[in-house]
Design a protein around this motif. Structure first.
Motif, PDB file in Angstrom:
ATOM      1  N   GLY A   1      24.824  50.693  39.081  1.00  0.00           N
ATOM      2  CA  GLY A   1      23.736  51.525  38.594  1.00  0.00           C
ATOM      3  C   GLY A   1      23.450  52.654  39.554  1.00  0.00           C
ATOM      4  O   GLY A   1      24.125  52.804  40.569  1.00  0.00           O
ATOM      5  N   VAL A   2      22.451  53.448  39.232  1.00  0.00           N
ATOM      6  CA  VAL A   2      22.072  54.575  40.082  1.00  0.00           C
ATOM      7  C   VAL A   2      21.655  54.035  41.443  1.00  0.00           C
ATOM      8  O   VAL A   2      20.884  53.076  41.534  1.00  0.00           O
ATOM      9  N   GLY A   3      22.192  54.638  42.492  1.00  0.00           N
ATOM     10  CA  GLY A   3      21.862  54.204  43.842  1.00  0.00           C
ATOM     11  C   GLY A   3      22.775  53.134  44.380  1.00  0.00           C
ATOM     12  O   GLY A   3      22.715  52.803  45.565  1.00  0.00           O
ATOM     13  N   PHE A   4      23.637  52.572  43.518  1.00  0.00           N
ATOM     14  CA  PHE A   4      24.594  51.570  43.967  1.00  0.00           C
ATOM     15  C   PHE A   4      25.931  52.250  44.263  1.00  0.00           C
ATOM     16  O   PHE A   4      26.339  53.179  43.568  1.00  0.00           O
ATOM     17  N   THR A   5      26.615  51.742  45.262  1.00  0.00           N
ATOM     18  CA  THR A   5      27.930  52.292  45.566  1.00  0.00           C
ATOM     19  C   THR A   5      28.982  51.663  44.664  1.00  0.00           C
ATOM     20  O   THR A   5      28.762  50.590  44.084  1.00  0.00           O
ATOM     21  N   LEU A   6      30.112  52.347  44.564  1.00  0.00           N
ATOM     22  CA  LEU A   6      31.232  51.819  43.794  1.00  0.00           C
ATOM     23  C   LEU A   6      31.828  50.641  44.564  1.00  0.00           C
ATOM     24  O   LEU A   6      32.090  50.743  45.764  1.00  0.00           O
ATOM     25  N   ARG A   7      32.041  49.520  43.880  1.00  0.00           N
ATOM     26  CA  ARG A   7      32.624  48.363  44.534  1.00  0.00           C
ATOM     27  C   ARG A   7      33.847  47.897  43.767  1.00  0.00           C
ATOM     28  O   ARG A   7      33.958  48.104  42.554  1.00  0.00           O
ATOM     29  N   ASN A   8      34.751  47.246  44.483  1.00  0.00           N
ATOM     30  CA  ASN A   8      35.983  46.750  43.886  1.00  0.00           C
ATOM     31  C   ASN A   8      35.860  45.256  43.600  1.00  0.00           C
ATOM     32  O   ASN A   8      35.399  44.492  44.444  1.00  0.00           O
ATOM     33  N   TYR A   9      36.280  44.862  42.399  1.00  0.00           N
ATOM     34  CA  TYR A   9      36.169  43.470  41.982  1.00  0.00           C
ATOM     35  C   TYR A   9      37.527  42.947  41.518  1.00  0.00           C
ATOM     36  O   TYR A   9      38.356  43.705  40.988  1.00  0.00           O
ATOM     37  N   TRP A  10      37.717  41.620  41.688  1.00  0.00           N
ATOM     38  CA  TRP A  10      38.941  40.945  41.268  1.00  0.00           C
ATOM     39  C   TRP A  10      38.612  39.824  40.284  1.00  0.00           C
ATOM     40  O   TRP A  10      37.581  39.162  40.397  1.00  0.00           O
ATOM     41  N   GLY A  11      39.519  39.616  39.340  1.00  0.00           N
ATOM     42  CA  GLY A  11      39.444  38.448  38.484  1.00  0.00           C
ATOM     43  C   GLY A  11      40.041  37.245  39.189  1.00  0.00           C
ATOM     44  O   GLY A  11      40.570  37.345  40.301  1.00  0.00           O
ATOM     45  N   GLN A  12      39.978  36.096  38.513  1.00  0.00           N
ATOM     46  CA  GLN A  12      40.428  34.849  39.130  1.00  0.00           C
ATOM     47  C   GLN A  12      41.936  34.650  39.023  1.00  0.00           C
ATOM     48  O   GLN A  12      42.493  33.811  39.720  1.00  0.00           O
ATOM     49  N   GLY A  13      42.570  35.432  38.176  1.00  0.00           N
ATOM     50  CA  GLY A  13      44.016  35.335  38.008  1.00  0.00           C
ATOM     51  C   GLY A  13      44.401  34.471  36.819  1.00  0.00           C
ATOM     52  O   GLY A  13      43.721  33.505  36.487  1.00  0.00           O
ATOM     53  N   THR A  14      45.508  34.831  36.206  1.00  0.00           N
ATOM     54  CA  THR A  14      46.054  34.055  35.095  1.00  0.00           C
ATOM     55  C   THR A  14      47.569  33.951  35.268  1.00  0.00           C
ATOM     56  O   THR A  14      48.231  34.931  35.597  1.00  0.00           O
ATOM     57  N   GLN A  15      48.098  32.759  35.060  1.00  0.00           N
ATOM     58  CA  GLN A  15      49.528  32.510  35.299  1.00  0.00           C
ATOM     59  C   GLN A  15      50.368  32.992  34.127  1.00  0.00           C
ATOM     60  O   GLN A  15      50.066  32.692  32.964  1.00  0.00           O
ATOM     61  N   VAL A  16      51.398  33.729  34.443  1.00  0.00           N
ATOM     62  CA  VAL A  16      52.408  34.131  33.466  1.00  0.00           C
ATOM     63  C   VAL A  16      53.745  33.565  33.946  1.00  0.00           C
ATOM     64  O   VAL A  16      54.173  33.846  35.071  1.00  0.00           O
ATOM     65  N   THR A  17      54.380  32.773  33.104  1.00  0.00           N
ATOM     66  CA  THR A  17      55.660  32.169  33.445  1.00  0.00           C
ATOM     67  C   THR A  17      56.676  32.535  32.382  1.00  0.00           C
ATOM     68  O   THR A  17      56.444  32.304  31.194  1.00  0.00           O
ATOM     69  N   VAL A  18      57.778  33.109  32.817  1.00  0.00           N
ATOM     70  CA  VAL A  18      58.845  33.519  31.906  1.00  0.00           C
ATOM     71  C   VAL A  18      60.074  32.671  32.210  1.00  0.00           C
ATOM     72  O   VAL A  18      60.632  32.729  33.313  1.00  0.00           O
ATOM     73  N   SER A  19      60.480  31.884  31.231  1.00  0.00           N
ATOM     74  CA  SER A  19      61.644  31.012  31.426  1.00  0.00           C
ATOM     75  C   SER A  19      62.922  31.722  30.999  1.00  0.00           C
ATOM     76  O   SER A  19      62.922  32.543  30.074  1.00  0.00           O
ATOM     77  N   SER A  20      64.001  31.382  31.664  1.00  0.00           N
ATOM     78  CA  SER A  20      65.288  32.035  31.355  1.00  0.00           C
ATOM     79  C   SER A  20      66.043  31.284  30.275  1.00  0.00           C
ATOM     80  O   SER A  20      65.680  30.189  29.884  1.00  0.00           O
TER      81      SER A  20
END
Length: 120
Positions: free
Chosen positions: A101-120
């Motif tokens: 919001g107004v007066g707040f600085t820009l901050r960086n956020y991360w998600g918790q992650g999601t697994q992607v598995t590709v089998s051959s």
């Protein structure tokens, strides 16, 4: 503020998966959004990014196969992954620069992650 990812899973090589990530909480503005990935034993790498104006950027290894998009009204970013390869196997993380919001600085956020598995 939270970033919640969904859509990971197991797929055969050549298949497709779609990831989504929604930002929630007290949000005034979401600037750049991105997807990173981290494979076992490797450093986390930027896969794709998208600005608030829709300008996109991709790592060379996914160009032509992955598409990043966003819905600004929903504070959500997507990653459509086609022609998946075993080397795409990793935990995929959502990332966003958010101003509360107004007066707040820009901050960086991360998600918790999601697994992607590709089998051959």
């Amino acid at each position: 503020i939270q970033l919640v990812e969904s859509g990971g899973g197991l797929v055969q090589a050549g298949g497709s998966l779609s990831l989504s990530c929604a930002a929630s909480g007290k949000i005034a503005r979401v600037n750049d959004m991105a997807w990173y990935r981290q494979a076992p034993g490797k450093q986390r790498e930027l896969v794709a990014s998208i600005s608030s104006q829709g300008v996109t950027n991709y790592v060379d290894s996914v160009k032509g196969r992955f598409t990043i998009s966003r819905d600004n009204a929903k504070n959500t970013v997507y990653l459509q992954m086609n022609s998946l390869k075993p080397e795409d196997t990793a935990v995929y993380y959502c990332n966003a620069d958010i101003r509360r919001g107004v007066g707040f600085t820009l901050r960086n956020y991360w998600g918790q992650g999601t697994q992607v598995t590709v089998s051959s």
